[in-house]
Design a protein around this motif. Structure first.
Motif, short mmCIF file in Angstrom:
data_model
loop_
_atom_site.label_atom_id
_atom_site.label_comp_id
_atom_site.label_asym_id
_atom_site.label_seq_id
_atom_site.Cartn_x
_atom_site.Cartn_y
_atom_site.Cartn_z
N ARG A 183 0.83 -1.22 0.00
CA ARG A 183 0.00 0.00 0.00
C ARG A 183 0.86 1.26 0.00
NH1 ARG A 183 -3.31 -3.22 3.42
NH2 ARG A 183 -2.24 -2.40 5.27
N ALA A 184 1.99 1.21 0.71
CA ALA A 184 2.89 2.36 0.72
C ALA A 184 3.46 2.62 -0.68
CB ALA A 184 4.02 2.14 1.71
N VAL A 185 3.82 1.55 -1.37
CA VAL A 185 4.34 1.69 -2.74
C VAL A 185 3.29 2.31 -3.65
CG1 VAL A 185 5.09 0.40 -4.78
CG2 VAL A 185 6.02 -0.17 -2.52
N VAL A 186 2.06 1.80 -3.58
CA VAL A 186 0.99 2.31 -4.43
C VAL A 186 0.67 3.77 -4.08
CG1 VAL A 186 -1.45 2.07 -5.05
CG2 VAL A 186 0.00 0.04 -4.84
N GLY A 187 0.63 4.06 -2.78
CA GLY A 187 0.32 5.43 -2.37
C GLY A 187 1.33 6.43 -2.88
N ASN A 188 2.60 6.07 -2.81
CA ASN A 188 3.64 6.97 -3.31
C ASN A 188 3.61 7.09 -4.82
OD1 ASN A 188 4.99 8.01 -1.00
ND2 ASN A 188 5.90 6.01 -0.64
N LEU A 189 3.29 6.00 -5.52
CA LEU A 189 3.14 6.09 -6.98
C LEU A 189 1.97 6.98 -7.36
CD1 LEU A 189 3.81 2.49 -8.41
CD2 LEU A 189 5.16 4.56 -8.79
N ARG A 190 0.91 6.93 -6.58
CA ARG A 190 -0.25 7.80 -6.83
C ARG A 190 0.15 9.27 -6.74
NH1 ARG A 190 -4.47 7.19 -9.82
NH2 ARG A 190 -5.55 5.23 -9.49
N LEU A 191 0.91 9.61 -5.71
CA LEU A 191 1.36 10.99 -5.55
C LEU A 191 2.24 11.41 -6.72
CD1 LEU A 191 2.21 11.01 -1.74
CD2 LEU A 191 0.31 12.18 -2.86
N THR A 192 3.12 10.52 -7.15
CA THR A 192 3.99 10.83 -8.28
C THR A 192 3.18 11.00 -9.56
OG1 THR A 192 5.77 9.54 -7.27
CG2 THR A 192 6.00 10.07 -9.60
N ALA A 193 2.19 10.14 -9.77
CA ALA A 193 1.34 10.25 -10.96
C ALA A 193 0.56 11.56 -10.97
CB ALA A 193 0.38 9.07 -11.04
N GLY A 194 0.19 12.06 -9.79
CA GLY A 194 -0.50 13.34 -9.72
C GLY A 194 0.40 14.50 -10.11
N ARG A 195 1.69 14.38 -9.79
CA ARG A 195 2.64 15.45 -10.12
C ARG A 195 3.09 15.37 -11.58
NH1 ARG A 195 5.35 13.50 -5.22
NH2 ARG A 195 4.62 14.69 -3.43
N TYR A 196 3.14 14.15 -12.11
CA TYR A 196 3.66 13.96 -13.47
C TYR A 196 2.65 13.13 -14.28
CZ TYR A 196 7.94 15.34 -11.09
OH TYR A 196 8.88 16.01 -10.34
N PRO A 197 1.47 13.70 -14.55
CA PRO A 197 0.41 12.92 -15.20
C PRO A 197 0.70 12.55 -16.65
CG PRO A 197 -0.22 15.23 -15.05
CD PRO A 197 1.04 15.09 -14.27
N GLU A 198 1.62 13.25 -17.28
CA GLU A 198 1.90 12.98 -18.70
C GLU A 198 3.17 12.14 -18.90
OE1 GLU A 198 -0.33 13.84 -20.73
OE2 GLU A 198 -1.48 15.23 -19.49
N ASP A 199 3.75 11.66 -17.83
CA ASP A 199 5.00 10.90 -17.95
C ASP A 199 4.71 9.53 -18.56
OD1 ASP A 199 8.00 10.80 -16.42
OD2 ASP A 199 7.10 8.89 -16.95
N PRO A 200 5.20 9.24 -19.76
CA PRO A 200 4.87 7.98 -20.42
C PRO A 200 5.52 6.77 -19.75
CG PRO A 200 6.48 9.19 -21.72
CD PRO A 200 6.06 10.10 -20.61
N LEU A 201 6.70 6.94 -19.20
CA LEU A 201 7.36 5.82 -18.54
C LEU A 201 6.64 5.44 -17.25
CD1 LEU A 201 11.12 6.77 -19.07
CD2 LEU A 201 9.67 5.27 -20.45
N LEU A 202 6.15 6.44 -16.54
CA LEU A 202 5.38 6.17 -15.33
C LEU A 202 4.06 5.48 -15.67
CD1 LEU A 202 5.08 6.43 -12.27
CD2 LEU A 202 4.11 8.72 -12.64
N ALA A 203 3.41 5.97 -16.73
CA ALA A 203 2.17 5.33 -17.18
C ALA A 203 2.42 3.88 -17.59
CB ALA A 203 1.56 6.12 -18.33
N GLY A 204 3.56 3.65 -18.24
CA GLY A 204 3.90 2.29 -18.64
C GLY A 204 4.12 1.38 -17.44
N LEU A 205 4.77 1.91 -16.40
CA LEU A 205 4.99 1.13 -15.18
C LEU A 205 3.67 0.76 -14.53
CD1 LEU A 205 6.80 0.01 -12.89
CD2 LEU A 205 6.77 2.33 -11.90
#
Length: 299
Positions: A183-205
């Motif tokens: 849950r900690a991993v997912v929560g931190n990824l959520r925060l990152t996705a909110g800051r970088y919504p257009e990042d294609p590598l993050l979306a791919g992950l």
């Protein structure tokens, strides 16, 4: 994975987690087809019109004021991290600005010096998308001793901590309370996705993890936000046995650079003794860092 699509999903998911009785609404035996509050009820609690809230939840309104967002956050019973995430998602993107290509992730000299200074304490440098950019020998031995220690030196081989937590059997067994770590991993990824919504590598992950791990897909779908900078974990290490460590994530104030993750234990405790044993079991070696020749490549 744009901000306003995330905003709509976030509002819908968090509204669905609230029950009428949670906010003092009387049901009088009423049966509902779907769980959670209705839009009209949430709007009433926030003190805004139901049509306006519906447009906001459908991604059709992009000019919500800070006061309105704070009222919605209070109605949804969001904590501080979730409230900040809501504001981030509602922030209007800059018009006419092209989405930049992801930059290669490198370890800044100051961060490299910090990692060297932490020799004796398990530590690693983690990139934006949770790739391991470097680690010291204790960090490698504690978090992923079964992975090639030199792998962070080559961007194409860098271990990814999110993938290890969800897809690697060794890492799953490492944490006694694996769901808490997940849950900690997912929560931190959520925060990152909110800051970088257009990042294609993050979306791919996120896409890869959603396809390969039903547990990740379920946790990602509920939109829970967890800013996990400090947490205690009991670990079952295959070499030094059971120990409890405090994992701390040191991030730059801007949140746009690599983070340093360190693990410590209470001085004089059996866990501290176990951590010190990692110094001897991991063997003498230089800190595994990206080679200069590899720093020009993207992960």
């Amino acid at each position: 994975m744009n901000k306003h699509g995330q905003l709509a999903d976030f509002l819908q998911a968090r509204r669905g987690l609230l029950h009428p009785e949670d906010v003092g609404l009387q049901m009088y035996g009423e049966r509902r087809r779907v769980p959670g509050l209705r839009r009209e009820e949430l709007a009433l609690l926030a003190g805004i019109s139901a049509p306006y809230y519906a447009r906001l939840e459908q991604g059709q309104s992009r000019n919500a004021s800070r006061e309105v967002l704070d009222a919605i956050a209070t109605a949804l019973r969001l904590d501080e991290s979730e409230r900040a995430h809501l504001h981030e998602l509602a922030r209007a993107p800059k018009r006419g600005k092209a989405v930049p290509r992801p930059r290669p992730e490198r370890v800044p000299p100051a961060t490299s010096a910090l990692l060297s200074a932490l020799e004796g304490t398990p530590a690693l440098v983690m990139g934006l998308r949770s790739d391991v950019l470097a680690w010291n020998r204790q960090g490698h031995a504690l978090f992923a001793g079964h992975v090639d220690r030199d792998s962070p030196a080559e961007p194409g081989r860098r271990p990814n901590m999110a993938k290890l937590v969800f897809l690697d059997a060794h890492t799953r067994e490492l944490y006694t309370d694996w769901p808490a770590k997940a849950r900690a991993v997912v929560g931190n990824l959520r925060l990152t996705a909110g800051r970088y919504p257009e990042d294609p590598l993050l979306a791919g992950l996120v896409g890869e993890l959603s396809m390969r791990s039903p547990e990740f897909a379920a946790m990602w779908a509920d939109h829970r936000i967890l800013a996990c900078d400090v947490a205690d974990y009991e670990m079952h290490h295959p070499t030094v046995g059971t120990l409890t460590v405090t994992q701390q994530t040191l991030q730059s104030p801007q949140g746009n650079g690599p983070a340093v993750v360190i693990a410590t234990a209470t001085a004089g405790s059996p866990s501290a003794t176990a951590l010190s044993l990692l110094t001897h079991t991991s063997g003498p070696s230089e800190t595994a860092q990206p080679r200069k020749s590899a720093e020009s490549h993207s992960s």
